[in-house]
Design a protein around this motif. Structure first.
Motif, PDB file in Angstrom:
ATOM      1  N   TYR A 299     -44.696 -20.694  30.917  1.00 13.52           N
ATOM      2  CA  TYR A 299     -44.533 -21.962  31.616  1.00 13.52           C
ATOM      3  C   TYR A 299     -43.262 -22.630  31.129  1.00 13.52           C
ATOM      4  O   TYR A 299     -42.997 -22.680  29.927  1.00 13.52           O
ATOM      5  CB  TYR A 299     -45.739 -22.867  31.347  1.00 13.52           C
ATOM      6  CG  TYR A 299     -47.050 -22.236  31.750  1.00 13.52           C
ATOM      7  CD1 TYR A 299     -47.615 -22.474  33.004  1.00 13.52           C
ATOM      8  CD2 TYR A 299     -47.720 -21.370  30.882  1.00 13.52           C
ATOM      9  CE1 TYR A 299     -48.808 -21.868  33.378  1.00 13.52           C
ATOM     10  CE2 TYR A 299     -48.907 -20.754  31.251  1.00 13.52           C
ATOM     11  CZ  TYR A 299     -49.443 -21.009  32.499  1.00 13.52           C
ATOM     12  OH  TYR A 299     -50.613 -20.404  32.871  1.00 13.52           O
TER      13      TYR A 299
ATOM     14  N   TYR B  69     -40.656 -26.139  31.365  1.00  7.30           N
ATOM     15  CA  TYR B  69     -40.580 -27.560  31.706  1.00  7.30           C
ATOM     16  C   TYR B  69     -39.170 -28.049  31.462  1.00  7.30           C
ATOM     17  O   TYR B  69     -38.526 -27.663  30.461  1.00  7.30           O
ATOM     18  CB  TYR B  69     -41.556 -28.374  30.848  1.00  7.30           C
ATOM     19  CG  TYR B  69     -41.320 -29.869  30.907  1.00  7.30           C
ATOM     20  CD1 TYR B  69     -41.912 -30.654  31.894  1.00  7.30           C
ATOM     21  CD2 TYR B  69     -40.485 -30.496  29.974  1.00  7.30           C
ATOM     22  CE1 TYR B  69     -41.681 -32.021  31.963  1.00  7.30           C
ATOM     23  CE2 TYR B  69     -40.256 -31.862  30.035  1.00  7.30           C
ATOM     24  CZ  TYR B  69     -40.859 -32.620  31.018  1.00  7.30           C
ATOM     25  OH  TYR B  69     -40.623 -33.978  31.072  1.00  7.30           O
TER      26      TYR B  69
ATOM     27  N   VAL C 293     -35.614 -27.825  38.116  1.00  9.31           N
ATOM     28  CA  VAL C 293     -36.971 -27.316  38.352  1.00  9.31           C
ATOM     29  C   VAL C 293     -37.125 -26.885  39.802  1.00  9.31           C
ATOM     30  O   VAL C 293     -37.668 -25.809  40.102  1.00  9.31           O
ATOM     31  CB  VAL C 293     -38.027 -28.381  37.971  1.00  9.31           C
ATOM     32  CG1 VAL C 293     -39.420 -27.959  38.449  1.00  9.31           C
ATOM     33  CG2 VAL C 293     -38.036 -28.621  36.463  1.00  9.31           C
ATOM     34  N   ASN C 294     -36.651 -27.709  40.727  1.00 12.17           N
ATOM     35  CA  ASN C 294     -36.756 -27.388  42.161  1.00 12.17           C
ATOM     36  C   ASN C 294     -35.958 -26.137  42.518  1.00 12.17           C
ATOM     37  O   ASN C 294     -36.400 -25.313  43.326  1.00 12.17           O
ATOM     38  CB  ASN C 294     -36.286 -28.570  43.003  1.00 12.17           C
ATOM     39  CG  ASN C 294     -37.243 -29.751  42.947  1.00 12.17           C
ATOM     40  OD1 ASN C 294     -38.426 -29.577  42.663  1.00 12.17           O
ATOM     41  ND2 ASN C 294     -36.740 -30.953  43.193  1.00 12.17           N
TER      42      ASN C 294
ATOM     43  N   ASN D  67     -37.895 -23.109  41.236  1.00 12.29           N
ATOM     44  CA  ASN D  67     -39.069 -22.884  42.071  1.00 12.29           C
ATOM     45  C   ASN D  67     -38.710 -22.419  43.481  1.00 12.29           C
ATOM     46  O   ASN D  67     -39.558 -21.884  44.194  1.00 12.29           O
ATOM     47  CB  ASN D  67     -39.921 -24.152  42.127  1.00 12.29           C
ATOM     48  CG  ASN D  67     -40.752 -24.344  40.863  1.00 12.29           C
ATOM     49  OD1 ASN D  67     -41.139 -23.371  40.225  1.00 12.29           O
ATOM     50  ND2 ASN D  67     -41.008 -25.584  40.497  1.00 12.29           N
ATOM     51  N   SER D  68     -37.449 -22.612  43.852  1.00 14.65           N
ATOM     52  CA  SER D  68     -36.969 -22.115  45.143  1.00 14.65           C
ATOM     53  C   SER D  68     -36.411 -20.704  45.032  1.00 14.65           C
ATOM     54  O   SER D  68     -35.914 -20.141  46.013  1.00 14.65           O
ATOM     55  CB  SER D  68     -35.874 -23.044  45.692  1.00 14.65           C
ATOM     56  OG  SER D  68     -36.374 -24.343  45.896  1.00 14.65           O
TER      57      SER D  68
ATOM     58  N   LYS E 135     -41.008 -14.211  39.024  1.00 11.26           N
ATOM     59  CA  LYS E 135     -41.165 -15.457  39.776  1.00 11.26           C
ATOM     60  C   LYS E 135     -42.369 -15.366  40.707  1.00 11.26           C
ATOM     61  O   LYS E 135     -42.646 -14.317  41.294  1.00 11.26           O
ATOM     62  CB  LYS E 135     -39.891 -15.798  40.552  1.00 11.26           C
ATOM     63  CG  LYS E 135     -39.565 -14.870  41.710  1.00 11.26           C
ATOM     64  CD  LYS E 135     -38.296 -15.328  42.414  1.00 11.26           C
ATOM     65  CE  LYS E 135     -37.996 -14.466  43.623  1.00 11.26           C
ATOM     66  NZ  LYS E 135     -36.756 -14.864  44.317  1.00 11.26           N
ATOM     67  N   ASN E 136     -43.090 -16.461  40.785  1.00  6.22           N
ATOM     68  CA  ASN E 136     -44.309 -16.554  41.605  1.00  6.22           C
ATOM     69  C   ASN E 136     -45.407 -15.610  41.137  1.00  6.22           C
ATOM     70  O   ASN E 136     -46.368 -15.359  41.869  1.00  6.22           O
ATOM     71  CB  ASN E 136     -44.001 -16.286  43.089  1.00  6.22           C
ATOM     72  CG  ASN E 136     -42.951 -17.213  43.659  1.00  6.22           C
ATOM     73  OD1 ASN E 136     -42.946 -18.407  43.353  1.00  6.22           O
ATOM     74  ND2 ASN E 136     -42.044 -16.672  44.464  1.00  6.22           N
TER      75      ASN E 136
ATOM     76  N   PHE F  58     -43.964 -19.797  35.558  1.00  5.50           N
ATOM     77  CA  PHE F  58     -44.216 -21.020  36.311  1.00  5.50           C
ATOM     78  C   PHE F  58     -43.366 -22.153  35.733  1.00  5.50           C
ATOM     79  O   PHE F  58     -43.313 -22.343  34.525  1.00  5.50           O
ATOM     80  CB  PHE F  58     -45.693 -21.404  36.228  1.00  5.50           C
ATOM     81  CG  PHE F  58     -46.632 -20.243  36.439  1.00  5.50           C
ATOM     82  CD1 PHE F  58     -46.969 -19.827  37.711  1.00  5.50           C
ATOM     83  CD2 PHE F  58     -47.158 -19.553  35.351  1.00  5.50           C
ATOM     84  CE1 PHE F  58     -47.835 -18.751  37.913  1.00  5.50           C
ATOM     85  CE2 PHE F  58     -48.010 -18.471  35.531  1.00  5.50           C
ATOM     86  CZ  PHE F  58     -48.349 -18.072  36.815  1.00  5.50           C
ATOM     87  N   VAL F  59     -42.716 -22.901  36.604  1.00  4.11           N
ATOM     88  CA  VAL F  59     -41.856 -23.996  36.157  1.00  4.11           C
ATOM     89  C   VAL F  59     -42.391 -25.309  36.721  1.00  4.11           C
ATOM     90  O   VAL F  59     -42.758 -25.389  37.894  1.00  4.11           O
ATOM     91  CB  VAL F  59     -40.397 -23.764  36.601  1.00  4.11           C
ATOM     92  CG1 VAL F  59     -39.520 -24.931  36.189  1.00  4.11           C
ATOM     93  CG2 VAL F  59     -39.860 -22.480  35.981  1.00  4.11           C
ATOM     94  N   THR F  60     -42.441 -26.325  35.859  1.00  5.12           N
ATOM     95  CA  THR F  60     -43.030 -27.604  36.249  1.00  5.12           C
ATOM     96  C   THR F  60     -42.218 -28.770  35.695  1.00  5.12           C
ATOM     97  O   THR F  60     -41.467 -28.607  34.728  1.00  5.12           O
ATOM     98  CB  THR F  60     -44.488 -27.692  35.742  1.00  5.12           C
ATOM     99  OG1 THR F  60     -45.060 -28.942  36.144  1.00  5.12           O
ATOM    100  CG2 THR F  60     -44.548 -27.584  34.222  1.00  5.12           C
TER     101      THR F  60
END
Length: 219
Positions: A29, A31, A38-39, A42-43, A61-62, A66-68
């Motif tokens: 994970y 952060y 982050v966006n 996640n893209s 990825k996916n 996981f990135v938050t």
């Protein structure tokens, strides 16, 4: 054995290490306070360039990386939490500890809610005594918890070269573990034994200050 690993700070050290750790099947994970970064991640877009990092990113990825931008998410889901935020110099040459203090404070506030033993690992480059005098004290003050009883703490400096960070992550010439409680060092040691298997490099287990000093001497 699979570990749940967290990284606070997704610069070239944090992001590279996170993706490489995830590539071995661990749940990782990430952060960062930078929501745009982050966006992007996640893209499916890497915000930095490191040789071969995109290859490993595609694998994880996916899936198990996981990135938050929610610190609670990261701390709650991770057993080992690496602090990999920047520690820039002030104009007078002194170390700017703002980001590492902010990271420690955020972890502490979350620990107070979770009340589960987590191992915090300082991977950021810091001056000797910073872990004890800044990180440990901030964690205890903001959480109301006791270090080495309610949560663990170690120092684990990185020796990554920009442009060769992926190679260096998989092929380090040594691992330094700074510990004040043997059981905390054992947790980190067990992770690296699993990660490197028969390719485990020499490991030096020492105290906080020596681990911090080794990084500075190396630099």
């Amino acid at each position: 054995m699979k570990f749940n690993i967290g990284f606070i700070g997704l610069g070239y050290v944090g992001l590279t290490s996170a993706i490489c750790f995830a590539s071995k099947g661990h749940n990782v994970y990430g952060y960062d306070i930078d929501k745009e970064k982050v966006n992007l991640i996640n893209s499916g877009i890497l915000p930095i360039y490191e040789k071969d990092l995109d290859i490993y990113f595609e694998k994880v990825k996916n899936k198990n990386f996981f990135v938050t931008s929610d610190i609670y998410d990261l701390v709650n889901n991770s057993n080992i939490i690496f602090i990999t935020v920047g520690t820039p110099s002030n104009p007078d040459g002194s170390l700017n500890t703002k980001y590492i203090e902010d990271a420690s404070r955020s972890i502490a506030i979350t620990l107070k809610k979770i009340k589960e033993y987590k191992l915090i690992v300082v991977k950021s480059t810091v001056l000797p005594t910073t872990t004890e005098n800044v990180v440990l004290k901030t964690l205890e003050k903001e959480s109301g918890l006791k270090c080495f009883e309610d949560f663990g703490l170690c120092v684990n400096p990185e020796f990554l070269r920009e442009g060769e960070a992926v190679f260096d992550t998989f092929n380090p010439d040594r691992i330094i573990i700074g510990e004040e409680k043997k059981e905390d060092g054992d947790i980190l040691m067990n992770f690296y034994k699993d990660f490197y298997s028969e390719n485990l490099p020499p490991v030096l287990r020492t105290n906080f200050v020596n681990a911090e000093l080794i990084k500075y001497v190396n630099n």
